[in-house]
Design an enzyme around this catalytic site. Structure first.
Site, PDB file in Angstrom:
ATOM      1  CB  ALA A  72      -0.944  -0.003   1.196  1.00 20.57           C
ATOM      2  CB  THR A  73       4.103   2.201   1.518  1.00 19.95           C
ATOM      3  OG1 THR A  73       3.715   2.039   2.888  1.00 19.95           O
ATOM      4  CG2 THR A  73       5.066   3.373   1.414  1.00 19.95           C
ATOM      5  CG  ASN A 140      -3.399   2.846  10.684  1.00 20.29           C
ATOM      6  OD1 ASN A 140      -3.886   3.927  10.337  1.00 20.29           O
ATOM      7  ND2 ASN A 140      -2.179   2.757  11.191  1.00 20.29           N
ATOM      8  CD  GLN A 168      -5.845  -1.874   9.085  1.00 22.37           C
ATOM      9  OE1 GLN A 168      -6.480  -2.867   9.479  1.00 22.37           O
ATOM     10  NE2 GLN A 168      -4.530  -1.795   9.185  1.00 22.37           N
ATOM     11  CB  SER A 184      -1.319  -3.747   2.087  1.00 23.87           C
ATOM     12  OG  SER A 184      -0.074  -4.390   2.237  1.00 23.87           O
ATOM     13  CG  HIS A 186       0.742  -7.410   5.201  1.00 29.63           C
ATOM     14  ND1 HIS A 186       0.881  -7.111   6.538  1.00 29.63           N
ATOM     15  CD2 HIS A 186       1.057  -6.279   4.538  1.00 29.63           C
ATOM     16  CE1 HIS A 186       1.259  -5.852   6.671  1.00 29.63           C
ATOM     17  NE2 HIS A 186       1.372  -5.328   5.473  1.00 29.63           N
ATOM     18  CB  THR A 222      10.358  -8.737 -12.462  1.00 28.72           C
ATOM     19  OG1 THR A 222      11.282  -8.390 -13.494  1.00 28.72           O
ATOM     20  CG2 THR A 222       9.834 -10.150 -12.703  1.00 28.72           C
ATOM     21  CB  CYS A 304       3.940   2.109  10.334  1.00 22.50           C
ATOM     22  SG  CYS A 304       2.993   0.956   9.332  1.00 22.50           S
TER      23      CYS A 304
END
Length: 358
Positions: A72-73, A140, A168, A184, A186, A222, A304
């Site tokens: 996501a970043t 978050n 989230q 994201s 994960h 890639t 984070c």
């Protein structure tokens, strides 16, 4: 150990792990091909990526495309930097630093306030030159659900684009409408190291990361068939389990609220994803609490920002003092959390807090 840090990361779903295995083949296998190669192994890897793209897209609004990123970043950076220079980037006071820091780095930025419950009202005025509005769907740290439909409408009224961090929210509640949406893997039981930016049809972005021009000429590098296949499988499972997961989380939330009735809730109880319980006890030494509860994995803030020593900017934005912010903890739970784990964690945490005389 009891894992209650679902906002930091979720456990990898077995279905996602199984989907990844083939694309991790070593010598003798056929799954390690470069998806950008023209030969058969490359085409097979590319086909797996396109299947996953459809699986991920199924949880987004219609009329857009999925651009895979490393997370996501990167997706948020692509949206903010790629949408152009000039004009103001407006963002809520409780955005992730990937939004706030990037917006400020672009030059002109404007912070939108939140109220004591952590809600960002769309009735706030925007600078006349606003080009982009950024409001996350679910916070978050405190789990508050933002009025993103109203924020999107406000952006349109000001001829600005609307970017939503749905990290989230995706896979847990229906994803909002926006011009761009970042996720994201994960955070919804997929692997780390892969995410996506959804871009509405007609929205033009400039390439931020130059190189080979992969991913529609917008994101060079890639792609990993294994990570993307895992993300696709996690998205497919989340889509199928949406109602079942939500019902389970609601059961856990109700029990946790009973067990932590003596704690103060940070943020709204109603406009909130109930898999996030951010609570405080004034005077609590959180570092000592975490040391005394080593078998319970929970957070003193966002992963984070952990270790920074600074009070949470989210908790400060809703009006908490430094002391109150530093006496707060975040418990996150989800699909694989059991009721017994919630009850045992509450017993340990409450006992450790009481040992501090609280």
């Amino acid at each position: 150990m009891i894992y209650l840090d679902y906002q930091a990361t979720t456990p990898l779903a077995p279905e996602a792990r199984n989907a990844m295995i083939r694309w991790l083949d070593g010598p003798g296998g056929t799954g390690f091909g470069n998806p950008h190669s023209a030969h058969r192994m490359g085409r097979e890897a590319k086909a797996a990526i396109e299947v996953a793209r459809e699986q991920v897209a199924a949880l987004f609004p219609p009329g857009g495309r999925v651009i895979f990123t490393s997370g996501a970043t990167e997706a948020l950076n692509l949206a903010i930097r790629g949408s152009g220079l000039g004009g103001t980037v407006a963002f809520s006071a409780i955005e992730h630093s990937a939004v706030g820091d990037t917006a400020q780095a672009m030059g002109k930025s404007h912070v939108l306030a939140v109220d004591s419950e952590g809600i960002c009202s769309a009735r706030q005025d925007l600078p006349a030159d606003t080009r982009l509005v950024c409001v996350m769907q679910v916070n978050n740290e405190i789990g508050t659900i933002q009025p993103t439909l109203d924020c999107h409408r406000k952006a349109k009224e000001n001829n600005a684009l609307f970017l939503c961090d749905a990290v989230q929210a995706y896979g847990k509640i229906p994803v909002t409408t926006a011009d761009m949406i970042a996720i994201s893997a994960h955070k919804f039981y997929g692997p780390k190291g892969v995410g996506a930016l959804w871009v509405r049809d007609g929205v033009e972005l400039a390439e931020v990361q130059t190189g080979g021009g992969q991913e529609f000429g917008l994101r060079s590098g890639t792609l990993s068939p294994a990570l993307i296949a895992g993300m696709g499988a996690a998205a497919k499972l989340a889509n199928e389990a949406l109602d079942r997961d939500a019902e389970h989380v609601e059961t856990l939330w109700n029990r946790a609220r009973e067990l932590f009735a003596d704690w103060t809730l940070n943020g709204s109880a109603a406009a909130r994803w109930h898999g996030n319980l951010n609570i405080r006890r004034d005077g609590l030494d959180v570092a000592r609490l975490m040391s005394d509860c080593r078998t319970v994995m929970f957070s003193a803030g966002s992963a984070c920002a952990s270790g920074s020593g600074r009070p949470s900017h989210v908790l400060k934005a809703i009006g908490l003092s430094d002391a109150q912010a530093k006496s707060s903890i975040r418990l996150g739970f989800g699909r694989y959390t059991t009721l017994q784990e919630i009850e045992e964690a509450a017993r340990l945490i409450n006992a450790a807090a009481e040992a501090q005389g609280l």
